[in-house]
Design an enzyme around this catalytic site. Structure first.
Site, PDB file in Angstrom:
ATOM      1  N   GLY A 164     -10.226   1.959 -32.815  1.00  0.00           N
ATOM      2  CA  GLY A 164      -8.944   2.130 -32.140  1.00  0.00           C
ATOM      3  C   GLY A 164      -7.778   2.276 -33.112  1.00  0.00           C
ATOM      4  O   GLY A 164      -6.641   1.978 -32.775  1.00  0.00           O
ATOM      5  N   LYS A 237      -7.433   8.959 -27.505  1.00  0.00           N
ATOM      6  CA  LYS A 237      -7.559  10.283 -26.889  1.00  0.00           C
ATOM      7  C   LYS A 237      -6.858  10.333 -25.537  1.00  0.00           C
ATOM      8  O   LYS A 237      -6.907   9.368 -24.773  1.00  0.00           O
ATOM      9  CB  LYS A 237      -9.042  10.623 -26.723  1.00  0.00           C
ATOM     10  CG  LYS A 237      -9.757  10.728 -28.072  1.00  0.00           C
ATOM     11  CD  LYS A 237     -11.259  10.625 -27.930  1.00  0.00           C
ATOM     12  CE  LYS A 237     -11.901  10.576 -29.319  1.00  0.00           C
ATOM     13  NZ  LYS A 237     -13.325  10.197 -29.242  1.00  0.00           N
ATOM     14  N   ASN A 289     -20.355   7.248 -32.934  1.00  0.00           N
ATOM     15  CA  ASN A 289     -20.322   6.279 -31.841  1.00  0.00           C
ATOM     16  C   ASN A 289     -21.695   6.223 -31.196  1.00  0.00           C
ATOM     17  O   ASN A 289     -22.238   7.243 -30.781  1.00  0.00           O
ATOM     18  CB  ASN A 289     -19.262   6.663 -30.800  1.00  0.00           C
ATOM     19  CG  ASN A 289     -17.868   6.532 -31.374  1.00  0.00           C
ATOM     20  OD1 ASN A 289     -17.589   5.614 -32.129  1.00  0.00           O
ATOM     21  ND2 ASN A 289     -16.985   7.458 -31.047  1.00  0.00           N
ATOM     22  N   ARG A 291     -23.014   5.245 -28.372  1.00  0.00           N
ATOM     23  CA  ARG A 291     -22.915   4.930 -26.934  1.00  0.00           C
ATOM     24  C   ARG A 291     -22.475   6.185 -26.189  1.00  0.00           C
ATOM     25  O   ARG A 291     -22.209   7.209 -26.798  1.00  0.00           O
ATOM     26  CB  ARG A 291     -21.854   3.847 -26.731  1.00  0.00           C
ATOM     27  CG  ARG A 291     -20.527   4.267 -27.357  1.00  0.00           C
ATOM     28  CD  ARG A 291     -19.348   3.451 -26.912  1.00  0.00           C
ATOM     29  NE  ARG A 291     -18.204   3.629 -27.790  1.00  0.00           N
ATOM     30  CZ  ARG A 291     -17.336   4.608 -27.735  1.00  0.00           C
ATOM     31  NH1 ARG A 291     -17.458   5.559 -26.815  1.00  0.00           N
ATOM     32  NH2 ARG A 291     -16.335   4.708 -28.585  1.00  0.00           N
ATOM     33  N   ARG A 337      -7.219  11.980 -19.082  1.00  0.00           N
ATOM     34  CA  ARG A 337      -7.345  10.534 -18.866  1.00  0.00           C
ATOM     35  C   ARG A 337      -6.085  10.069 -18.166  1.00  0.00           C
ATOM     36  O   ARG A 337      -4.979  10.194 -18.712  1.00  0.00           O
ATOM     37  CB  ARG A 337      -7.467   9.795 -20.199  1.00  0.00           C
ATOM     38  CG  ARG A 337      -8.710  10.127 -20.966  1.00  0.00           C
ATOM     39  CD  ARG A 337      -8.873   9.144 -22.106  1.00  0.00           C
ATOM     40  NE  ARG A 337      -9.930   9.565 -22.998  1.00  0.00           N
ATOM     41  CZ  ARG A 337     -10.541   8.750 -23.861  1.00  0.00           C
ATOM     42  NH1 ARG A 337     -10.169   7.478 -23.949  1.00  0.00           N
ATOM     43  NH2 ARG A 337     -11.501   9.201 -24.643  1.00  0.00           N
TER      44      ARG A 337
HETATM   45  P1  ADP Z   1     -11.137   4.376 -35.179  1.00  0.00           P
HETATM   46  O1  ADP Z   1     -12.583   3.960 -35.154  1.00  0.00           O
HETATM   47  O2  ADP Z   1     -10.211   3.259 -35.573  1.00  0.00           O
HETATM   48  O3  ADP Z   1     -10.714   5.092 -33.950  1.00  0.00           O
HETATM   49  P2  ADP Z   1     -11.573   6.850 -36.693  1.00  0.00           P
HETATM   50  O4  ADP Z   1     -12.183   6.888 -38.049  1.00  0.00           O
HETATM   51  O5  ADP Z   1     -12.399   7.330 -35.537  1.00  0.00           O
HETATM   52  O6  ADP Z   1     -11.011   5.368 -36.438  1.00  0.00           O
HETATM   53  O7  ADP Z   1     -10.228   7.671 -36.710  1.00  0.00           O
HETATM   54  C1  ADP Z   1      -9.396   7.711 -35.577  1.00  0.00           C
HETATM   55  C2  ADP Z   1      -8.402   8.833 -35.710  1.00  0.00           C
HETATM   56  O8  ADP Z   1      -7.591   8.641 -36.905  1.00  0.00           O
HETATM   57  C3  ADP Z   1      -9.009  10.216 -35.879  1.00  0.00           C
HETATM   58  O9  ADP Z   1      -9.359  10.804 -34.652  1.00  0.00           O
HETATM   59  C4  ADP Z   1      -7.856  10.918 -36.562  1.00  0.00           C
HETATM   60  O10 ADP Z   1      -6.849  11.194 -35.596  1.00  0.00           O
HETATM   61  C5  ADP Z   1      -7.291   9.874 -37.517  1.00  0.00           C
HETATM   62  N1  ADP Z   1      -7.923   9.944 -38.857  1.00  0.00           N
HETATM   63  C6  ADP Z   1      -9.038   9.295 -39.265  1.00  0.00           C
HETATM   64  N2  ADP Z   1      -9.367   9.606 -40.543  1.00  0.00           N
HETATM   65  C7  ADP Z   1      -8.423  10.465 -40.987  1.00  0.00           C
HETATM   66  C8  ADP Z   1      -8.192  11.185 -42.243  1.00  0.00           C
HETATM   67  N3  ADP Z   1      -8.995  11.038 -43.291  1.00  0.00           N
HETATM   68  N4  ADP Z   1      -7.114  11.998 -42.303  1.00  0.00           N
HETATM   69  C9  ADP Z   1      -6.280  12.148 -41.246  1.00  0.00           C
HETATM   70  N5  ADP Z   1      -6.442  11.521 -40.066  1.00  0.00           N
HETATM   71  C10 ADP Z   1      -7.487  10.697 -39.909  1.00  0.00           C
END
Ligand code: ADP
Length: 449
Positions: A164, A237, A289, A291, A337
């Site tokens: 998150g 999202k 993920n 799930r 959503r």
């Molecule tokens: P979480 O598990 O906390 O949701 P994620 O790794 O899935 O973290 O990243 C969530 C969001 O953060 C991504 O969808 C993107 O919007 C942003 N993000 C993550 N890594 C990067 C990166 N290296 N550069 C730019 N934005 C990033």
């Protein structure tokens, strides 16, 4: 096949799982907190068991209570939905120890992918492209400074146990690095009880593109194409679509095959999502993920495959119902959503639903546990409905979405319906020209009037 499945969740996803079970001739057991006694999933399930007080920690996250409920009801299997215990490897293990089937991946895979440092290491081994960054956790400021100067600022510090968007900070330059890393560690420690962090190149305008995958646990695997989830607010999202406006069939097939092979090599079982950032024609793995995702219906719409049915089949030891060659991608789907939130301030707006009318018609799907007179409890996630539309192409889907949003009536709580209505009129959105930064900029402009 199972005779009875316990659904360890609430809200729209509990209904979604119930529906798949009923269509397969499986009886369902709902569990609920005292705050959810009159919830729709409780009304529809064949049996319902109260597992605790309103607080999620004492009910939907209460492992002993859920296991007892499954034993009392003599459920053959447990489906965790998304959120709550769905990515809790320990819960999955306990379920299996009690000789109940876990409708999800091998607990070992959940554990591996739940630690993002470990997940990146695994992804690299499987041949997936990574965001440049530290090789594992960073343990000192010197090491962090070294890595950052090698990959170039800005960099992103992320929590190994993150989720998150928490424990994540953009570091613009060397001077601010020590302070921001300390902040990220403190945030991660507070949220996840683990202050392990790592560093990644901060991509400036990427899209978030994720691939839906399925494995049979024995090395058989398919990909079900991608979803574009770039429209995010605070890393959450807001609207998702399939296919991505940024990919063509060739790129999809090429990347899909790379992902499929990785999942096969892992001998992964069940549904999963490989998340990537996509910039300048290149993919960068960020996480997996383990799930079902909130946004799975857009994939169902363009492939015609019932993902929950597939999860249940695989858990029951049946083979995947489709081969890669049989999976066809047709048309375009968009999901909005809808949250019980003020559409301008995003503050939660629980309370009684005084009027409810869901849109209908061809290719319109509403996944929601709301009904007239229902009181939305203040204790849980603010997602109250998902509107999914399908069209022959993106333009058809957009026209249908506009019409469906117009028809949607939810009175009582404030909802984000007006936000979606404004969003889909924006010319840049209509052109499909957006990155993960786009929505926040759009919201800021809107707030400024
Ligand atoms: P979480 O598990 O906390 O949701 P994620 O790794 O899935 O973290 O990243 C969530 C969001 O953060 C991504 O969808 C993107 O919007 C942003 N993000 C993550 N890594 C990067 C990166 N290296 N550069 C730019 N934005 C990033």
């Amino acid at each position: 096949m199972f005779g009875k499945v316990l659904i360890a969740n609430r809200g729209e996803i509990a209904l979604r799982v119930h529906r798949a079970c009923r269509e397969m001739g499986i009886r369902t057991v709902a569990v609920h907190s005292t705050a959810d006694a009159d919830a729709m999933h409780v009304r529809l399930a064949d049996e319902a068991i109260c597992i605790g007080p309103p607080s999620a920690t004492d009910s939907y996250l209460n492992i002993p209570a859920i296991i007892s409920a499954a034993e009392i009801a003599q459920a053959d299997a447990i489906h965790p939905g998304y959120g709550f215990l769905s990515e809790n490897a320990r819960f999955a293990e306990i379920v299996e120890k009690h000789k109940i089937v876990w409708i999800g991946p091998d607990p070992e895979h959940i554990r591996k992918m739940g630690d993002k440092v470990e997940a990146k290491r695994t992804a690299a081994m499987l041949g997936l492209p990574l965001v440049p960054g530290s090789d594992g956790p960073v343990t000192s400021n010197e090491e962090a400074l070294q890595v950052a100067s090698e990959i170039g600022y800005p960099v992103l510090v992320k929590a190994a146990s993150g989720g998150g968007g928490r424990g994540m900070k953009v570091i613009p330059d060397a001077a601010s690095l020590p302070g921001l890393i300390a902040q990220a560690k403190a945030e991660a420690k507070a949220a996840f009880g683990d202050d392990t962090v790592y560093i990644e190149k901060y991509l400036s305008e990427p899209r978030h593109i994720e691939f839906q995958v399925f494995g049979d646990g024995k090395g058989g695997a398919v990909h079900m194409g991608e979803r574009d989830c770039s429209l995010q607010r605070r890393h959450q999202k807001v609207l998702e679509e399939a296919p991505s406006p940024a990919l063509n069939a060739e790129t999809r097939a090429e990347m899909g095959e790379i992902v499929r092979q990785a999942v096969a090599k892992l001998k992964y079982r069940g549904a999963g999502t490989m998340e990537f950032l996509y910039e300048d024609g290149k993919f960068y793995f960020i996480e997996m993920n383990t799930r079902l995702q909130v946004e799975h219906p857009v994939t169902e719409a363009v492939t015609g495959i019932d993902l929950v049915r597939e999860q249940i089949r695989v858990a029951a030891g049946l083979p995947l119902s489709v081969t890669q060659e049989q999976i066809r991608f047709e048309g375009h789907a968009i999901e909005c959503r809808i949250n019980a939130e003020d559409p301008a301030t995003f503050s939660p707006s629980p309370g009684r639903v005084t009027d409810f009318h869901a849109p209908g018609g061809l290719h319109v799907r509403v996944d929601s546990a709301l009904y007239d007179g229902y009181r939305i409890p203040p204790y849980y996630d603010s997602l109250i409905a998902k509107l999914i539309v399908y069209g022959a192409n993106r333009n058809d889907a957009l026209m249908r979405l506009r019409r469906a949003l117009e028809e949607f009536v939810i009175h009582g709580p404030k909802t984000t319906i007006p936000l979606h209505q404004a969003l889909i009129e924006d010319p840049e959105f209509i052109d499909g020209e957006y990155s993960i930064k786009w929505l926040e900029r759009w919201l800021a402009k809107r707030a400024a009037g």
